[in-house]
Structures are given as structure tokens and as C-alpha cells.
Design an enzyme around this catalytic site. Structure first.
Site, mmCIF file in Angstrom:
data_model
loop_
_atom_site.group_PDB
_atom_site.id
_atom_site.type_symbol
_atom_site.label_atom_id
_atom_site.label_comp_id
_atom_site.label_asym_id
_atom_site.label_seq_id
_atom_site.Cartn_x
_atom_site.Cartn_y
_atom_site.Cartn_z
ATOM 1 N N HIS A 1 -1.264 67.193 -31.828
ATOM 2 C CA HIS A 1 -1.367 67.383 -33.276
ATOM 3 C C HIS A 1 -0.026 67.221 -33.989
ATOM 4 O O HIS A 1 -0.004 67.174 -35.223
ATOM 5 C CB HIS A 1 -1.990 68.744 -33.602
ATOM 6 N N HIS B 1 3.705 70.561 -31.680
ATOM 7 C CA HIS B 1 2.311 70.479 -32.111
ATOM 8 C C HIS B 1 1.847 71.777 -32.785
ATOM 9 O O HIS B 1 0.775 71.795 -33.396
ATOM 10 C CB HIS B 1 1.384 70.083 -30.952
ATOM 11 N N ASP C 1 -0.959 76.119 -37.098
ATOM 12 C CA ASP C 1 0.104 75.122 -36.914
ATOM 13 C C ASP C 1 1.153 75.214 -38.021
ATOM 14 O O ASP C 1 1.640 74.212 -38.539
ATOM 15 C CB ASP C 1 -0.480 73.706 -36.844
ATOM 16 N N ASP D 1 -9.117 73.382 -37.157
ATOM 17 C CA ASP D 1 -8.251 73.739 -36.034
ATOM 18 C C ASP D 1 -8.470 75.204 -35.671
ATOM 19 O O ASP D 1 -8.834 76.015 -36.528
ATOM 20 C CB ASP D 1 -6.784 73.539 -36.465
ATOM 21 N N HIS E 1 -5.867 76.778 -34.704
ATOM 22 C CA HIS E 1 -4.512 77.271 -34.969
ATOM 23 C C HIS E 1 -4.054 76.844 -36.353
ATOM 24 O O HIS E 1 -4.419 75.762 -36.836
ATOM 25 C CB HIS E 1 -3.534 76.713 -33.934
ATOM 26 N N ASP F 1 -9.766 71.373 -30.644
ATOM 27 C CA ASP F 1 -9.876 72.795 -30.288
ATOM 28 C C ASP F 1 -10.415 73.648 -31.446
ATOM 29 O O ASP F 1 -10.619 74.855 -31.281
ATOM 30 C CB ASP F 1 -8.568 73.353 -29.729
ATOM 31 N N GLU G 1 -5.689 66.167 -29.953
ATOM 32 C CA GLU G 1 -5.689 67.227 -28.931
ATOM 33 C C GLU G 1 -6.855 67.138 -27.943
ATOM 34 O O GLU G 1 -7.124 68.090 -27.213
ATOM 35 C CB GLU G 1 -5.653 68.629 -29.565
ATOM 36 N N ASP H 1 -8.540 68.706 -35.138
ATOM 37 C CA ASP H 1 -8.085 69.115 -33.811
ATOM 38 C C ASP H 1 -9.336 69.535 -33.041
ATOM 39 O O ASP H 1 -10.084 70.407 -33.481
ATOM 40 C CB ASP H 1 -7.112 70.287 -33.949
#
Length: 315
Positions: free
Chosen positions: A102, A146, A133, A129, A131, A234, A277, A232
Site C-alpha cells: 500500500h 506501507h 495508514d 482498509d 488500517h 485486508d 496488499e 487494500d
């Protein structure tokens, strides 16, 4: 209603895991191709140009130096991504970045922001996502870039990265909507709050539902809006998408994710996309790549909607 701003999609592979904490995302572009991404988009009536893969330095797999891992290599990859994405936008194409980790969103989104500044468009970024980030080198001991792209795009980070598009910051936090977040470090959480980032985390989605979260995230779009989606993998619950390096339980279900993508498609404003990712080394027979392709089909107009006329939503 059209589902995107362009009927021509350009696939741009960026096979690197240089910003990640686990190896394997470098194989993501090929896994998406094997899962039939181009064919799925063509089935939605989209013209597809596969530009192949960009080239950049190998992952040296070294510890952090001065708070960052592989800064020179990350910069090289993001410069390549920036130029490739910007070139496609100038040709009126919809760039789809196939990651890779990412950190590459620094290159793609700075290119989109540069394009929007030149054309006078309003940019809205949806960050799908697990996260936020939004780390900085002061907030994370790992130094993995990332985990920093949103912060960098908002002007917090090494100057070489924050100025990729010639202007810093590339984004204002008010242009970003984060969806599905469920793993944020304590210092990062304080920084997110201080910058007033708009986050629809899993607690919000649990309480209010994906439909309401997406209505809020998409509110205010108009005919002058360029919508960028940074997906992303995830973001998804690991029960349905195990092929990522940083699994976080409790993510969106298959149907929640489909609704998210279909509601984005309904806007007709999709102008650029990251798919990042995806880690085939951790996947089960390319299951996660196939799911990602399925969801991207919905993003480009495939829908379970059976009603003849869509009900107008209130914003």
C-alpha cells in the site's frame, strides 16, 4: 448511469513489497491477472489495456534507517507509479494500479491529485482498509512505509515522498473517507483525531450498517468529482480473504463488501483505483485474488440489484 468516468481501463502492475513488513505482495499483480481481472472488466463492457508491470529496485530487506525502511527504493517505485498513473489520466483512461503493497498509493494518489489540480476537479479518496495508514516515523517503530501513505499524502513524512506530485500536501484530510478500519496504533489514533480524518470504522459499520456508512462517505459527490478508491485487500474479513500479510479479524463480510462496491458504482464517479496488499504466498489456491476480482466487477457495474429503478437515497 455510467459506473466510471472512463470506458477505458489501464492496468498497471507494480510488483513490489518494498514498503511492507512481510514478503509476497510483489506477486499480487500476476495473481490478479491469473484470477481473470481483465476478462471480468471486459465482461462489464470496459475496454482494457494491460500495460504490463513497472520496473523498480529489488526489496533489500533491511532494517529501518532514520525511521524508514527502504526509503530510496520506496521513492523509486512511487515515482514510477506516479508517472504511469498520470500518463493514463492525461489520455482520459481510468488507471488501475495492481499492487504491490500500500505504500504505492503515495504515487498513484499524488498523480490523481496532480491531475485534478490541472483539470479543476474535486478529488475524493475512499480508503478501504483494516488500517488507517496514518503513521509517521515517530509513531511506528517498524519504519514500514506501507503504514504511512495517508500521512505522507497529507504532508507528513520525508520531503521526497510528500512532494511526489510537485505540491505538498497532495491531499487535505477532508478529502479522505476511511472505511473498515479496525487496527490503529494508540499514537496513530491520536494523530488521526488531531487531523480530523473522517473514519467509518468497523464499530460504526456494526452499529449503523454498511449502507449508512457508504451514504455518509459518498455524500457531496457531484459531476465535478473524481473518485479514487484505494482498496487494500485486508479491508475484507480474513475468513473470506486470507491472502494478505496483515490479517485483522472482524472485517466486512462478503455481502457488506459487495454493497460497498455497488454503492460506489452507483455514483458513476469512479476515476481511478488501487488494488493492493494481495499476498498470494499466504493465499489458498488464489481464493483471495478471485474474490478481489469479483468485488472489482461490482465496482464497475455488476450488481445484484433486481429493482427496475434504483431508489433515490437521501444524503
Amino acid at each position: 448511469m455510467p459506473t466510471t468516468l472512463s470506458n477505458t481501463v489501464a492496468l498497471i502492475g507494480a510488483p513490489t513489497d518494498v514498503g511492507a513488513g512481510a514478503r509476497g505482495a510483489s506477486m499480487g499483480p500476476e495473481a490478479l491477472r491469473v484470477a481473470g481481472l481483465a476478462e471480468a472488466l471486459q465482461a462489464q463492457g470496459v475496454r482494457v489495456l494491460d500495460r504490463g508491470n513497472l520496473h523498480g529496485p529489488a526489496n533489500p530487506w533491511q532494517p529501518a534507517q532514520d525511521g524508514y525502511r527502504h526509503l530510496d527504493e520506496v521513492l523509486a517505485w512511487n515515482r514510477a507509479v506516479h508517472e504511469a498513473v498520470h500518463a493514463e489520466l492525461q489520455q482520459g483512461h481510468l488507471p488501475v494500479l495492481l499492487g504491490g503493497d500500500h505504500c504505492l498509493a503515495m504515487g498513484s494518489i499524488s498523480a490523481v491529485a496532480r491531475h485534478c489540480r490541472a483539470t479543476g476537479q474535486t478529488l475524493r479518496v475512499l480508503w478501504l482498509d483494516a488500517h488507517a495508514d496514518f503513521n509517521t516515523s515517530e509513531l511506528t517503530p517498524s519504519g514500514n512505509l506501507h503504514g504511512m501513505p495517508v500521512a505522507v499524502l497529507c504532508g507528513f513524512g520525508p520531503q521526497a515522498l510528500t512532494h511526489l506530485g510537485g505540491t505538498s500536501p497532495a491531499l487535505h484530510p477532508s478529502q479522505v473517507r476511511q472505511i473498515g478500519i479496525r487496527s490503529v496504533d494508540p499514537g496513530e489514533k491520536r494523530f488521526v483525531h488531531a487531523q480530523r480524518l473522517e473514519v467509518y470504522d468497523m464499530r460504526y459499520i456494526d452499529e449503523m450498517g454498511m449502507r449508512h456508512a457508504m451514504e455518509q462517505a459518498l455524500a457531496g459527490l457531484d459531476a465535478n468529482t473524481h473518485l479514487h478508491v484505494s482498496f487494500d485487500v485486508d479491508f475484507l474479513d480474513p475468513d473470506i480473504a486470507p491472502g494478505v500479510g496483515t490479517t485483522v479479524p472482524g472485517g466486512p463480510t462478503y455481502r457488506e463488501a459487495q454493497l460497498c462496491m455497488e454503492m460506489i458504482a452507483d455514483t458513476g464517479r469512479l476515476g481511478s483505483l488501487d488494488i493492493v496488499e494481495l499476498n498470494p504466498a499466504l493465499d489458498e489456491r488464489n481464493r483471495t485474488a478471485r474474490l478481489a476480482v469479483d468485488l472489482v466487477e461490482s465496482l464497475f457495474g455488476k450488481s445484484t440489484l433486481m429493482r427496475e429503478h434504483q431508489v433515490r437515497r437521501r444524503h
